[in-house]
Scaffold this active site. Structure first.
Site, PDB file in Angstrom:
ATOM      1  N   HIS A 195       0.801  -1.226   0.000  1.00 13.79           N
ATOM      2  CA  HIS A 195       0.000   0.000   0.000  1.00 13.79           C
ATOM      3  C   HIS A 195       0.839   1.284   0.000  1.00 13.79           C
ATOM      4  O   HIS A 195       0.890   2.001  -0.987  1.00 13.79           O
ATOM      5  CB  HIS A 195      -0.929   0.015   1.227  1.00 13.79           C
ATOM      6  CG  HIS A 195      -1.775  -1.205   1.382  1.00 13.79           C
ATOM      7  ND1 HIS A 195      -2.826  -1.526   0.548  1.00 13.79           N
ATOM      8  CD2 HIS A 195      -1.717  -2.218   2.291  1.00 13.79           C
ATOM      9  CE1 HIS A 195      -3.385  -2.660   0.940  1.00 13.79           C
ATOM     10  NE2 HIS A 195      -2.740  -3.103   1.997  1.00 13.79           N
TER      11      HIS A 195
HETATM   12  O1  RIB Z   1      -5.193  -0.039   4.559  1.00 11.66           O
HETATM   13  C1  RIB Z   1      -3.799   0.017   4.418  1.00 11.66           C
HETATM   14  C2  RIB Z   1      -3.219   1.135   5.227  1.00 11.66           C
HETATM   15  O2  RIB Z   1      -3.499   0.917   6.605  1.00 11.66           O
HETATM   16  C3  RIB Z   1      -1.682   1.207   5.146  1.00 11.66           C
HETATM   17  O3  RIB Z   1      -1.266   2.538   5.314  1.00 11.66           O
HETATM   18  C4  RIB Z   1      -1.232   0.389   6.317  1.00 11.66           C
HETATM   19  O4  RIB Z   1       0.054   0.796   6.802  1.00 11.66           O
HETATM   20  C5  RIB Z   1      -2.288   0.723   7.327  1.00 11.66           C
HETATM   21  O5  RIB Z   1      -1.912   1.958   7.940  1.00 11.66           O
END
Ligand code: RIB
Ligand code: CA
Length: 315
Positions: free
Chosen positions: A245
């Site tokens: 992500h």
């Molecule tokens: O949904 C993914 C996000 O949530 C990413 O930033 C992960 O690090 C969590 O913070």
């Protein structure tokens, strides 16, 4: 300053994928100058995210990077964590040592405000890859300074992909939906990397092996962060495949041509039994609202992962 050079404040909740984003940004000093890192409660409590950000700067060879602690809880409500995915340490799979650099005295919002105050209009890009509490507090407490921000690049939200905390909500927005709403209304250019695009950037065991073998000690120690998080629903993406992500935001700064975007109106649900924390995208313009965000719809996932590996291998 060249158009693709960025001076950033990286707001984060490390967190396994945050760690990869931090390393990728630190390794890209020709294109990205990190004015500072700010930490927020999210994946794990603030004291752990803050410790991890400081540890990662030292591990990557940048102990002088300013790291300022921010909010320990959302604007409204109680903190939500994702410890089950990131481990109690927040960096499951990595041996974490206690950072030695002294803790900064100023808090995150004060650091953000001071940096914006001292900088020129459009000099600073805020990259936010955790709950948006710090950025929202900046907007509430210093609206005139937020107006100087060049762009806010967010990892958060979901539309076509569905949520990863509830069927409707992605973690960062779910953890502080009021903050997300404040940031969406702040009037600055916002680029949103939601699950719609991060689910196209899927690391495999081959990527883990490539990163482990690509460079020196840092790449070897961070490679396990490309593995699926414990308790993740890996079956959704295929065996041993894991969405990456937060690094998408750094890849966007480095090579925006790897992504496709669409200007859309986006709102954040703060009520709703089933939709609390949902980012509601008006794809068909039925609300008549003006677009307030650039929603990232597609990525060349393999190229993003190649860039991540190439950069972290430099450390
Ligand atoms: O949904 C993914 C996000 O949530 C990413 O930033 C992960 O690090 C969590 O913070
Ligand atoms: Ca994060």
């Amino acid at each position: 300053m060249s158009t693709n050079h960025r001076r950033i404040i990286l707001d984060c909740d490390p967190g396994r994928d945050d760690a990869l984003a931090i390393a990728m940004a630190l390794a890209s000093s020709a294109e990205i100058e990190i004015a500072g890192i700010t930490t927020v409660a999210g994946n794990v409590p603030l004291e752990v995210t803050h410790r991890n950000a400081r540890f990662l700067c030292e591990l990557c060879g940048f102990p002088e990077t300013p790291v300022h602690a921010g909010a320990a809880r959302p604007v409204v409500g109680a903190p939500v964590t994702a410890t089950r995915h990131h481990g109690e340490s927040g960096l499951e799979g990595v041996e974490v040592t206690t950072p030695v650099a002294p803790v900064e005295s100023h808090g995150a919002v004060e650091f953000m405000a001071d940096t914006l105050q001292a900088g020129a209009n459009g000099e600073i890009t805020i990259v936010a890859v955790g709950p948006l509490t710090n950025v929202a507090l900046l907007a509430l407490e210093h609206p005139g300074l937020v107006a100087k921000v060049r762009e806010i690049v967010v990892m958060g939200g979901a539309s076509q992909a569905g949520g990863n905390v509830t069927p409707a909500a992605e973690f960062n927005v779910y953890a502080d939906p009021h903050a997300a709403g404040i940031v969406l209304d702040c009037g600055r250019p916002i680029t949103i990397h939601g699950l719609d695009v991060t689910h196209q950037v899927l690391a495999t065991p081959a990527h883990v092996e490539r990163l482990a073998d690509a460079g020196g000690e840092v790449a070897r120690r961070l490679a396990p962060l490309l593995r699926p998080a414990q308790g993740s629903r890996g079956e959704r993406f295929g065996p041993d495949r894991s969405p990456i992500h937060d690094p998408c935001t750094i890849a966007w700064l480095l090579r925006p041509e790897l992504f496709r975007t669409e200007e859309v109106p986006v709102a954040c649900e703060t009520d709703g039994t089933y939709t609390h924390g949902a980012t509601v995208v008006d794809w068909w313009g039925v609300t008549g609202e003006e677009p307030n965000a650039r929603w990232v719809t597609e990525a060349d996932g393999e190229a993003v992962l190649d860039l991540l590996i190439e950069r972290i291998a430099r450390l």
